[in-house]
Write a protein that holds these residues in place. Structure first.
Motif, PDB file in Angstrom:
ATOM      1  N   ILE A   1     -27.691  19.702  33.262  1.00 39.85           N
ATOM      2  CA  ILE A   1     -26.331  20.180  33.561  1.00 39.85           C
ATOM      3  C   ILE A   1     -26.184  21.565  32.972  1.00 39.85           C
ATOM      4  CG2 ILE A   1     -25.349  19.105  31.474  1.00 39.85           C
ATOM      5  CD1 ILE A   1     -22.767  18.670  33.087  1.00 39.85           C
ATOM      6  N   GLY A   2     -25.527  22.439  33.703  1.00 39.83           N
ATOM      7  CA  GLY A   2     -25.399  23.805  33.219  1.00 39.83           C
ATOM      8  C   GLY A   2     -24.248  24.522  33.886  1.00 39.83           C
ATOM      9  N   ALA A   3     -23.995  25.688  33.376  1.00 41.40           N
ATOM     10  CA  ALA A   3     -22.936  26.528  33.927  1.00 41.40           C
ATOM     11  C   ALA A   3     -23.376  27.978  33.884  1.00 41.40           C
ATOM     12  CB  ALA A   3     -21.640  26.349  33.160  1.00 41.40           C
ATOM     13  N   ALA A   4     -22.905  28.740  34.859  1.00 37.85           N
ATOM     14  CA  ALA A   4     -23.257  30.160  34.924  1.00 37.85           C
ATOM     15  C   ALA A   4     -22.002  30.977  35.171  1.00 37.85           C
ATOM     16  CB  ALA A   4     -24.277  30.401  36.026  1.00 37.85           C
ATOM     17  N   ILE A   5     -21.874  32.054  34.456  1.00 31.92           N
ATOM     18  CA  ILE A   5     -20.761  32.985  34.643  1.00 31.92           C
ATOM     19  C   ILE A   5     -21.313  34.245  35.285  1.00 31.92           C
ATOM     20  CG2 ILE A   5     -18.956  34.335  33.543  1.00 31.92           C
ATOM     21  CD1 ILE A   5     -18.880  32.300  31.312  1.00 31.92           C
TER      22      ILE A   5
ATOM     23  N   LEU B   1     -18.478  16.829  34.201  1.00 32.83           N
ATOM     24  CA  LEU B   1     -18.335  17.875  35.212  1.00 32.83           C
ATOM     25  C   LEU B   1     -17.017  17.743  35.959  1.00 32.83           C
ATOM     26  CD1 LEU B   1     -19.576  20.219  36.815  1.00 32.83           C
ATOM     27  CD2 LEU B   1     -20.703  18.533  38.264  1.00 32.83           C
ATOM     28  N   LEU B   2     -16.641  16.510  36.293  1.00 34.12           N
ATOM     29  CA  LEU B   2     -15.397  16.290  37.021  1.00 34.12           C
ATOM     30  C   LEU B   2     -14.191  16.664  36.168  1.00 34.12           C
ATOM     31  CD1 LEU B   2     -13.991  15.272  39.555  1.00 34.12           C
ATOM     32  CD2 LEU B   2     -14.061  12.956  38.592  1.00 34.12           C
ATOM     33  N   VAL B   3     -14.209  16.242  34.889  1.00 29.08           N
ATOM     34  CA  VAL B   3     -13.104  16.576  33.983  1.00 29.08           C
ATOM     35  C   VAL B   3     -12.977  18.077  33.832  1.00 29.08           C
ATOM     36  CG1 VAL B   3     -12.288  16.416  31.603  1.00 29.08           C
ATOM     37  CG2 VAL B   3     -13.171  14.381  32.749  1.00 29.08           C
ATOM     38  N   LEU B   4     -14.135  18.748  33.647  1.00 33.33           N
ATOM     39  CA  LEU B   4     -14.107  20.196  33.499  1.00 33.33           C
ATOM     40  C   LEU B   4     -13.586  20.865  34.766  1.00 33.33           C
ATOM     41  CD1 LEU B   4     -14.782  22.725  31.873  1.00 33.33           C
ATOM     42  CD2 LEU B   4     -17.140  22.581  32.724  1.00 33.33           C
TER      43      LEU B   4
ATOM     44  N   GLY C   1      -5.382  38.513  48.428  1.00 35.56           N
ATOM     45  CA  GLY C   1      -5.737  37.736  47.245  1.00 35.56           C
ATOM     46  C   GLY C   1      -7.202  37.343  47.238  1.00 35.56           C
ATOM     47  N   VAL C   2      -7.734  37.001  48.421  1.00 35.95           N
ATOM     48  CA  VAL C   2      -9.157  36.648  48.508  1.00 35.95           C
ATOM     49  C   VAL C   2     -10.023  37.833  48.101  1.00 35.95           C
ATOM     50  CG1 VAL C   2     -11.006  35.974  50.093  1.00 35.95           C
ATOM     51  CG2 VAL C   2      -8.756  34.915  50.294  1.00 35.95           C
ATOM     52  N   ALA C   3      -9.683  39.013  48.606  1.00 36.00           N
ATOM     53  CA  ALA C   3     -10.462  40.206  48.283  1.00 36.00           C
ATOM     54  C   ALA C   3     -10.328  40.585  46.817  1.00 36.00           C
ATOM     55  CB  ALA C   3     -10.014  41.366  49.174  1.00 36.00           C
ATOM     56  N   PHE C   4      -9.151  40.394  46.232  1.00 38.79           N
ATOM     57  CA  PHE C   4      -8.931  40.699  44.809  1.00 38.79           C
ATOM     58  C   PHE C   4      -9.746  39.751  43.935  1.00 38.79           C
ATOM     59  CE2 PHE C   4      -5.373  41.278  41.396  1.00 38.79           C
ATOM     60  CZ  PHE C   4      -6.297  41.895  40.563  1.00 38.79           C
ATOM     61  N   ALA C   5      -9.730  38.472  44.274  1.00 37.27           N
ATOM     62  CA  ALA C   5     -10.443  37.474  43.480  1.00 37.27           C
ATOM     63  C   ALA C   5     -11.945  37.714  43.487  1.00 37.27           C
ATOM     64  CB  ALA C   5     -10.124  36.072  43.991  1.00 37.27           C
ATOM     65  N   ALA C   6     -12.461  38.284  44.584  1.00 40.18           N
ATOM     66  CA  ALA C   6     -13.900  38.536  44.667  1.00 40.18           C
ATOM     67  C   ALA C   6     -14.367  39.554  43.639  1.00 40.18           C
ATOM     68  CB  ALA C   6     -14.264  39.004  46.074  1.00 40.18           C
ATOM     69  N   ARG C   7     -13.449  40.334  43.071  1.00 37.20           N
ATOM     70  CA  ARG C   7     -13.811  41.358  42.087  1.00 37.20           C
ATOM     71  C   ARG C   7     -13.773  40.826  40.656  1.00 37.20           C
ATOM     72  NH1 ARG C   7     -10.396  46.680  43.210  1.00 37.20           N
ATOM     73  NH2 ARG C   7     -12.037  47.485  41.821  1.00 37.20           N
ATOM     74  N   LEU C   8     -13.418  39.562  40.466  1.00 38.17           N
ATOM     75  CA  LEU C   8     -13.258  38.990  39.128  1.00 38.17           C
ATOM     76  C   LEU C   8     -14.413  38.050  38.798  1.00 38.17           C
ATOM     77  CD1 LEU C   8      -9.449  38.219  39.397  1.00 38.17           C
ATOM     78  CD2 LEU C   8     -10.516  40.213  38.337  1.00 38.17           C
ATOM     79  N   PRO C   9     -14.648  37.806  37.495  1.00 34.60           N
ATOM     80  CA  PRO C   9     -15.737  36.889  37.099  1.00 34.60           C
ATOM     81  C   PRO C   9     -15.488  35.477  37.620  1.00 34.60           C
ATOM     82  CG  PRO C   9     -14.972  38.182  35.222  1.00 34.60           C
ATOM     83  CD  PRO C   9     -13.983  38.412  36.327  1.00 34.60           C
ATOM     84  N   ASN C  10     -16.575  34.765  37.861  1.00 41.44           N
ATOM     85  CA  ASN C  10     -16.481  33.391  38.336  1.00 41.44           C
ATOM     86  C   ASN C  10     -17.468  32.505  37.588  1.00 41.44           C
ATOM     87  OD1 ASN C  10     -14.548  32.717  40.458  1.00 41.44           O
ATOM     88  ND2 ASN C  10     -15.475  34.438  41.549  1.00 41.44           N
ATOM     89  N   ILE C  11     -17.190  31.225  37.580  1.00 45.83           N
ATOM     90  CA  ILE C  11     -18.030  30.235  36.909  1.00 45.83           C
ATOM     91  C   ILE C  11     -18.587  29.279  37.955  1.00 45.83           C
ATOM     92  CG2 ILE C  11     -18.066  28.333  35.249  1.00 45.83           C
ATOM     93  CD1 ILE C  11     -15.823  29.694  33.742  1.00 45.83           C
ATOM     94  N   ALA C  12     -19.860  28.977  37.859  1.00 51.47           N
ATOM     95  CA  ALA C  12     -20.491  27.980  38.703  1.00 51.47           C
ATOM     96  C   ALA C  12     -21.090  26.901  37.808  1.00 51.47           C
ATOM     97  CB  ALA C  12     -21.576  28.608  39.571  1.00 51.47           C
ATOM     98  N   ILE C  13     -20.750  25.654  38.062  1.00 49.88           N
ATOM     99  CA  ILE C  13     -21.212  24.526  37.266  1.00 49.88           C
ATOM    100  C   ILE C  13     -22.159  23.697  38.129  1.00 49.88           C
ATOM    101  CG2 ILE C  13     -20.524  22.494  35.937  1.00 49.88           C
ATOM    102  CD1 ILE C  13     -17.729  23.786  35.730  1.00 49.88           C
TER     103      ILE C  13
END
Length: 499
Positions: free
Chosen positions: A365-369, A16-19, A329-341
Motif C-alpha cells: 500500500i502506498g501513496a504518491a503526491i 484506504l477507504l477511510v482515508l 474549476g477543472v482547469a484550475f485544479a489541474a495546476r494544484l498538487p494531487n495525491i494518488a493512493i
C-alpha cells in the motif's frame, strides 16, 4: 500465513477507504461557483404599451385575438387550432421523426457521461491473473527457489487505486457534464418545438395554397370566358385584334401563376411526409383547408423575465454557460498538487495449484503526491482558455436572450399588423363583391357587356385571393407566438421524458 495475509489486506483496504472518505469530505472545489444570470431589465417589447388585442374583421378568421400576459399554454399547444387531423399528424411526427430520435439519444449519451464521471468518486478496483513461462540464463540466479532456468510463474493480483478529489476537479467535471446534460435536455425540447411548429406551419400553408389555387382557377375560368366573348365580338366586327391580344396576355399571365402555387402545394405535402417520418412517395393521411382550422382567441405574451425561463434556447444557453463555468474549476485544479493512493495484494506461485497457498501471498500500500513544477505554461494557458470560453458562453447567453426578446417582439408586431391587413383585405373583398353585385344587376338588364361583368368577377377573385393570404398569415402569426413563448414544454405530457 495465508490467513494473516488476508487480514492484512482487509485492514489495508479499510484504511484506504477511510482515508479516501476523509480526504473527499475535507476537499474543496476550486474555481468560480455558478450563479444564474439575472433576468433581463426589459419590461415590455416596445417603447409604447402593447395593445391588449388585435383588430377584428367581419370575415372568417377575423376575430380579435387577446394578448394575455403570462398566459400558461398547454404542452400540446397545436390543439388550440381545434383540428383533429392536425392533432393526429403532429402526434405521428413526434413518434416517427428521426430528428426527435437523434435528440433523445443525445440526451441519453449525456446522461451516461455524467454517470461515467461520477464513478471517479470511488476507488478503482481491478483484478488480474498473469500466467507466464520463462527461461533465464544458467549464469543468472533463477527467480524461484529451485534455481531452475526454465519455470512457470502464475501471479493473481487485486489492485486498488484512488485519487482523492482534493480540489474538486472531479466534482467540477461532473458539474460540467450535468450542465451539458441539461443543455441536451433543452435541445430535445427545442427539437420538439421546432418539429411541431414546422408541422403546423406546413398544414396552414397547405390550407392557404389549396384556397389560392381554387381562387386562381376561378380567375382563369373568368378570363377564358372574357376571351371567348372577345372572339365572338371580333367575328361580329365589334372588336379589334389588339384587344384580343391584350386579353390573351392577361389570361396567360394568370395561367403562369397557377403552376408555382401547385408546386408549392406539392412541396408542402412532401414536407409534411418527411416531418412525420415518411418518404415523399408515402401518402400523408390528412389534408388541410382553412375552414378546418380555428383561430385561437387568446395569444400568450410572457414578460421578458418569464420568457427567459420558458424558452428552450435560452435555457440551453444558460446550461452551456454553467458547463463552461465548471470547466474553469477543472482547469484550475489541474495546476494544484494531487495525491494518488494505491494498494495491491495477491499471490504468486510456480504451479497453478499452489496459487494462494502458504507463503505465496504479497501486498503493498502506498501513496504518491504529484505537483506540476514546469510544463511550459500548458496548464496556465489551458486555464486561461477555459476562462475565455466561459466569457464567450456568457456573451452567447446574452445574444440568445436578446434574440428571444426580438423574436417575441416581432411576433407581437406581426400579429397586430396582419390583423390590420386582414381588416383592409376584408374591406377590399367586400367592395369588390359589392361591385360584382352591381355589375350582375346591370348585365341582367343589358346595361353592360359580358366582358364588363367578367372583369368585375376577376377583380373580386383577386381580392378574394388577397383575403385568403391574409387569413393564413394570422394562423402563421399565432403559431409564431406559441413558439416564441417556448411552446409550453413544461406542461407537455404527450411524450414520456427520456431517462
Amino acid at each position: 500465513m495465508h490467513a494473516i495475509q488476508n487480514v492484512a489486506m482487509r485492514r489495508a483496504g479499510r484504511s484506504l477507504l477511510v482515508l479516501a472518505i476523509a480526504l473527499a469530505l475535507g476537499a474543496c472545489a476550486v474555481g468560480p461557483d455558478f450563479h444564474r444570470p439575472a433576468a433581463p431589465a426589459a419590461k415590455d417589447y416596445a417603447p409604447n404599451a402593447t395593445p391588449a388585442a388585435t383588430a377584428s374583421a367581419p370575415v372568417a378568421d377575423g376575430n380579435a385575438q387577446q394578448f394575455v400576459r403570462d398566459m400558461d399554454i398547454p404542452g400540446q399547444w397545436w390543439t388550440l387550432f381545434h383540428s383533429v387531423p392536425l392533432n393526429a399528424l403532429v402526434d405521428d411526427a413526434i413518434k416517427h421523426n428521426p430528428d426527435v430520435g437523434a435528440a433523445q439519444e443525445a440526451l441519453r449519451a449525456a446522461l451516461e457521461n455524467v454517470r461515467a464521471q461520477q464513478g471517479q468518486f470511488f476507488p478503482q478496483v481491478n483484478a488480474s491473473i498473469d500466467p507466464t513461462r520463462q527461461k533465464t540464463g544458467s549464469v543468472l540466479s533463477s527467480g524461484v527457489v529451485s534455481n531452475a532456468t526454465l519455470y512457470n510463474l502464475t501471479t493473481a493480483q487485486l489492485s486498488i487505486s484512488y485519487t482523492p478529489d482534493l480540489w474538486g476537479a472531479n466534482r467540477r467535471s461532473v458539474e460540467s457534464l450535468v450542465a451539458q446534460e441539461d443543455a441536451q435536455r433543452f435541445q430535445l425540447e427545442a427539437t420538439y418545438l421546432t418539429l411541431t411548429t414546422n408541422v403546423v406551419n406546413a398544414a396552414v400553408s397547405e390550407a392557404s395554397l389549396r384556397a389560392q389555387i381554387v381562387a386562381m382557377q376561378d380567375m382563369i375560368a373568368s378570363q377564358q370566358k372574357i376571351l371567348d366573348t372577345n372572339h365572338q365580338q371580333l367575328s361580329a366586327g365589334d372588336m379589334g385584334e389588339a384587344d384580343i391580344a391584350a386579353q390573351i396576355a392577361t389570361l396567360e399571365q394568370l395561367r403562369a401563376g397557377l403552376p408555382p402555387l401547385q408546386k408549392q402545394l406539392a412541396q408542402q405535402r412532401d414536407l409534411l411526409a418527411v416531418l412525420s417520418g415518411r418518404t415523399p412517395d408515402q401518402e400523408v393521411p390528412a389534408t388541410f383547408e382553412l375552414q378546418g382550422l380555428q383561430l385561437p382567441p387568446d395569444l400568450p405574451m410572457s414578460l421578458p423575465a418569464r420568457l427567459v425561463e420558458q424558452r428552450p434556447d435560452v435555457r440551453m444557453a444558460e446550461a452551456n454557460l454553467h458547463a463552461a463555468c465548471a470547466q474553469v474549476g477543472v482547469a484550475f485544479a489541474a495546476r494544484l498538487p494531487n495525491i494518488a493512493i494505491t494498494a495491491n495484494g495477491g499471490s504468486a506461485a510456480d504451479q497453478m495449484h499452489n496459487l494462494f497457498g502458504s507463503g505465496t501471498g504479497f501486498w503493498n500500500i502506498g501513496a504518491a503526491i504529484t505537483a506540476p513544477i514546469f510544463d511550459g505554461g500548458t496548464l496556465k494557458h489551458r486555464q486561461r482558455a477555459a476562462e475565455a470560453a466561459y466569457r464567450q458562453a456568457a456573451e452567447q447567453y446574452r445574444s440568445t436572450v436578446m434574440s428571444a426578446l426580438q423574436n417575441m417582439a416581432d411576433s407581437l408586431h406581426a400579429a397586430q399588423s396582419d390583423a390590420d391587413a386582414l381588416v383592409a383585405s376584408s374591406r377590399a373583398e367586400r367592395a369588390a363583391a359589392h361591385s360584382l353585385q352591381i355589375a350582375q344587376k346591370q348585365y341582367a338588364v343589358g346595361d353592360i357587356s359580358m366582358v364588363a361583368l367578367l372583369n368585375a368577377q376577376v377583380t373580386y377573385r383577386q381580392a378574394e385571393l388577397t383575403l385568403i393570404q391574409a387569413r393564413a398569415a394570422r394562423y402563421a402569426d399565432s403559431v409564431a407566438l406559441f413558439q416564441a413563448v417556448g411552446g409550453g414544454w413544461w406542461n407537455r405530457q404527450d411524450v414520456a421524458s427520456t431517462p
